[in-house]
Design an enzyme around this catalytic site. Structure first.
Site, mmCIF file in Angstrom:
data_model
loop_
_atom_site.group_PDB
_atom_site.id
_atom_site.type_symbol
_atom_site.label_atom_id
_atom_site.label_comp_id
_atom_site.label_asym_id
_atom_site.label_seq_id
_atom_site.Cartn_x
_atom_site.Cartn_y
_atom_site.Cartn_z
ATOM 1 N N CYS A 33 -24.572 -28.650 2.742
ATOM 2 C CA CYS A 33 -23.398 -27.917 2.240
ATOM 3 C C CYS A 33 -23.536 -27.522 0.758
ATOM 4 C CB CYS A 33 -22.136 -28.733 2.523
ATOM 5 S SG CYS A 33 -20.665 -27.713 2.593
ATOM 6 N N HIS A 48 -22.322 -31.874 7.781
ATOM 7 C CA HIS A 48 -22.120 -33.245 7.307
ATOM 8 C C HIS A 48 -22.039 -34.074 8.578
ATOM 9 C CE1 HIS A 48 -20.975 -32.176 3.165
ATOM 10 N NE2 HIS A 48 -20.301 -31.186 3.669
HETATM 11 N N1 GLN Z 1 -17.777 -26.474 -2.568
HETATM 12 C C1 GLN Z 1 -18.435 -25.925 -1.460
HETATM 13 C C2 GLN Z 1 -17.552 -25.099 -0.515
HETATM 14 O O1 GLN Z 1 -16.397 -25.427 -0.277
HETATM 15 C C3 GLN Z 1 -19.165 -27.042 -0.736
HETATM 16 C C4 GLN Z 1 -18.303 -27.951 0.093
HETATM 17 C C5 GLN Z 1 -19.071 -29.072 0.730
HETATM 18 O O2 GLN Z 1 -20.132 -29.475 0.249
HETATM 19 N N2 GLN Z 1 -18.529 -29.653 1.773
HETATM 20 O O3 GLN Z 1 -18.046 -24.132 -0.014
#
Ligand code: GLN
Length: 252
Positions: free
Chosen positions: A97, A200
């Site tokens: 992510c 995740h």
């Molecule tokens: N900040 C990023 C987004 O919302 C990554 C989020 C995350 O790592 N879950 O796209």
């Protein structure tokens, strides 16, 4: 038999670690130990000595919210060159992510702020903000990688939409969920042996085939020989994968 060792470099564990990403480290360490491979984890927090990257056989970076990503981005500027060399050199890695977004050219936050990436993956990410929904939920995707035969299950939660350029392959094709942008069915990206993904969950305990793939690639690269990991009992993981897929209307 000489004991093998695997050094895992965990990039920014205190800042980039949400939705269970730490489970990826636990899965790698345990799956190594069960095969008599000694796994060592290097915690690479901001200001880490970039020379520590030299010893790492496998790299990992998890996800984070935008605030943490900004802090990490400042430190990444310092080590960008070394990390890039390491990835280009074929060091296997998993980037989840926010970590995945960093490997691209840039991440545009919802207020328009541009967070530079390290530019090793030909992609960019934009968070439209406003009324656009976050892309949240359980996901399943079909990996497009030789050696990975099983659909991958995971959990995604991101505002950013990632768009791949011409010079990068997706990690897989979305079966259920949003993946890179909720539009083109691509999920994640692959460059050499580095994998970016929105999954995740954490992804590795849920998908032991992928965990072993990374361990095998890292050991083969380090020891310059073919590695056949001893099979482990994965019946519980398999049951969990089938159960979540069933809930999402998919028969694995
Ligand atoms: N900040 C990023 C987004 O919302 C990554 C989020 C995350 O790592 N879950 O796209």
């Amino acid at each position: 038999m000489k004991i093998k060792t695997l050094i895992i470099g965990w990039l920014y564990p205190e800042l980039m670690n949400i939705y269970g990403d730490i489970g990826n480290i636990v899965a790698l360490v345990k799956r190594c130990q069960w095969r008599d491979v000694r796994a060592e984890v290097k915690m690479l927090n901001p200001d880490f000595d970039y020379k520590q990257l030299d010893d790492c056989d496998l790299l990992l970076m998890g996800g984070a919210q935008d605030r943490q990503q900004t802090i990490v981005n400042n430190d990444l500027k310092r080590v960008k060159k070394y990390l890039k060399n390491k990835i280009d050199d074929g060091t296997p890695g998993l980037y989840v992510c926010g970590g995945f977004q960093f490997l691209g050219n840039y991440y545009k936050e919802s207020d328009g702020t541009i967070v530079d990436g390290i530019g090793i993956f030909d992609l960019y990410t934009e968070n439209p903000g406003g009324k656009s929904e976050r892309l949240i939920g359980n996901m399943i995707f079909k990996p497009k990688v030789k050696g990975l035969t099983l659909p991958v299950v995971g959990f995604e939660n991101h505002g950013g939409r990632t768009y791949l350029g011409k010079n990068i392959q997706p990690f897989g094709e979305v079966i259920v969920g949003f993946g890179n942008n909720g539009e083109d069915k691509t999920e994640g990206a692959i460059y050499k042996e580095s994998f970016g993904t929105y999954a995740h969950g954490p992804i590795l305990p849920k998908n032991p085939e992928f965990a072993d793939y990374l361990i095998t690639k890292a050991l083969e690269r380090k020891y310059n020989s073919k590695i056949e990991l001893k099979p482990l009992d994965e019946s519980l993981e398999e049951k969990a994968r089938i159960a979540i897929a069933k809930r999402l209307g998919v028969n694995l």
